[in-house]
Design an enzyme around this catalytic site. Structure first.
Site, PDB file in Angstrom:
ATOM      1  N   GLY A 152      -0.084  16.285  14.219  1.00  8.06           N
ATOM      2  CA  GLY A 152      -1.318  17.059  14.239  1.00  8.06           C
ATOM      3  C   GLY A 152      -2.419  16.292  14.946  1.00  8.06           C
ATOM      4  O   GLY A 152      -2.155  15.482  15.836  1.00  8.06           O
ATOM      5  N   GLU A 153      -3.667  16.558  14.590  1.00  6.12           N
ATOM      6  CA  GLU A 153      -4.854  15.930  15.168  1.00  6.12           C
ATOM      7  C   GLU A 153      -5.124  16.383  16.600  1.00  6.12           C
ATOM      8  O   GLU A 153      -6.158  16.056  17.167  1.00  6.12           O
ATOM      9  CB  GLU A 153      -4.766  14.392  15.155  1.00  6.12           C
ATOM     10  CG  GLU A 153      -4.595  13.764  13.798  1.00  6.12           C
ATOM     11  CD  GLU A 153      -4.478  12.247  13.868  1.00  6.12           C
ATOM     12  OE1 GLU A 153      -4.789  11.655  14.944  1.00  6.12           O
ATOM     13  OE2 GLU A 153      -4.070  11.638  12.868  1.00  6.12           O
ATOM     14  N   GLY A 154      -4.187  17.099  17.221  1.00  7.67           N
ATOM     15  CA  GLY A 154      -4.270  17.384  18.649  1.00  7.67           C
ATOM     16  C   GLY A 154      -3.442  16.426  19.477  1.00  7.67           C
ATOM     17  O   GLY A 154      -3.486  16.463  20.714  1.00  7.67           O
TER      18      GLY A 154
END
EC number: 2.4.2.21
Length: 347
Positions: free
Chosen positions: A312-314
């Site tokens: 996640g997080e980008g």
């Protein structure tokens, strides 16, 4: 909640980019997906050749989820706020990968279950932690509208400041549970076929997570045709803001590179809010979460990378950013056969 109409990317620019690709000093189609990406980016920019990104931006939407108390994550809820502070300091994986790709990073607190952080981070917060979707709604109707509107305004802020590529990211312990519930609801998938192992839970944790998604889907049955109702029932403030962000980016004619499970779940909702928005998106990578593949298929998106990532997080999208830059570079910097004085292929 009304959204402006989404206009498609520029077809004339796409045609010009396709013709230029066919005239470059290489066999037809030999650059594979780099060619398709360069054509898409030309269409998004409305020019051929596309120009290199000058202000790529990662915006991470953070929030806690009450369903974490049901034992669906390998990490405790307090990690969310700790990681938001880490991202703000520049010490997270997304900071490293964004820097490698030449992108800036911003983190937004939508629903941390902690005291507000700085005004810049927490100014859009709609509540302290979203509800436990296995037994209650994640948000009230007013909070859904506030969160979606926050995502829209943040997209506008970034585009108005010159962003020419947006990467939405997420940070929230337990957020793969509501994300999976949204995807399962919108694709008609049974929980056992959609639920993954998230942060690394064991089989017992997977069973608890599957039960939570099943209960959320049961509660969400009346809302399946209503994207805002789904966000209220089994989403969260961070996911609602991500949906508004992705939809508004398309309305503002700005390309978006999607990340993994949470951002693509929100994008699936955003396509319902603003039909046609998906034409402005590409999937940065393929998550190992099974629900992510379901969402990409529903959106007609083929991930650029497959590195078995699930952070996640980008991060998966940020890892793909250099690929987009390479696509732009080949289209804009290579010579055509005529320019180079090289004999082209046989007629």
């Amino acid at each position: 909640m009304d959204f402006a109409a989404v206009l498609p990317p520029d077809a004339d620019a796409a045609d010009a980019a396709r013709a230029r690709q066919d005239a470059l000093t290489k066999p037809l189609g030999s650059l594979g997906r780099l060619e398709e990406l360069s054509i898409w980016l030309s269409a998004c920019q409305g020019r051929c050749p596309a120009t290199q990104f000058e202000r790529a931006r990662v915006v991470v939407f953070a929030g806690d989820h009450g369903v974490t108390r049901a034992g669906v994550s390998a990490y405790p809820a307090e990690v969310t706020a700790q990681m938001v502070a880490n991202i703000d300091r520049g010490g997270a994986a997304i900071n490293a990968l964004a820097a490698a790709g030449g992108a800036g990073v911003r983190v937004i607190d939508m629903a941390l279950d902690a005291d507000p952080l700085s005004d810049d981070i927490s100014r859009y917060r709609v509540r302290r932690g979203s509800g436990d979707i296995s037994v209650e709604d994640a948000l009230t109707a007013d909070q859904v509208v506030a969160a979606v509107d926050a995502g829209r305004r943040i997209a506008d802020d970034e585009v108005d400041a010159g962003a020419d590529l947006l990467i939405p990211g997420d940070m929230g312990i337990g957020n793969s549970t509501p994300a999976t519930a949204l995807i399962a609801a919108l694709t008609g998938t049974e929980p056992v076929d959609a639920v993954g192992y998230g942060t690394g839970i064991d089989d017992a944790g997977w069973a608890r997570k599957t039960a939570a998604v099943r209960n959320a889907l049961f509660r969400a049955r009346p809302e399946r045709a209503d994207p805002l109702g789904l966000l209220r029932c089994c989403g969260g403030a961070d996911l609602a803001a991500l949906a508004g962000f992705c939809a508004q980016a398309a309305i503002r004619r700005t390309p978006v590179l999607l990340d993994g499970l949470a951002t693509t779940a929100a994008a699936l909702v955003a396509e319902r809010l603003a039909p046609g928005a998906r034409l402005w998106w590409r999937a940065g990578h393929r998550s190992v979460e099974p629900a992510h593949a379901l969402a990409c298929t529903a959106l007609g998106l083929e991930p650029i990378l497959d590195l078995r990532m699930r952070l996640g997080e980008g991060t998966g999208a940020a890892a793909a950013l250099p690929i987009l830059r390479a696509a732009v570079a080949t289209l804009s910097s290579m010579s055509t056969f005529d320019e180079a004085g090289i004999t082209g292929p046989h007629p």
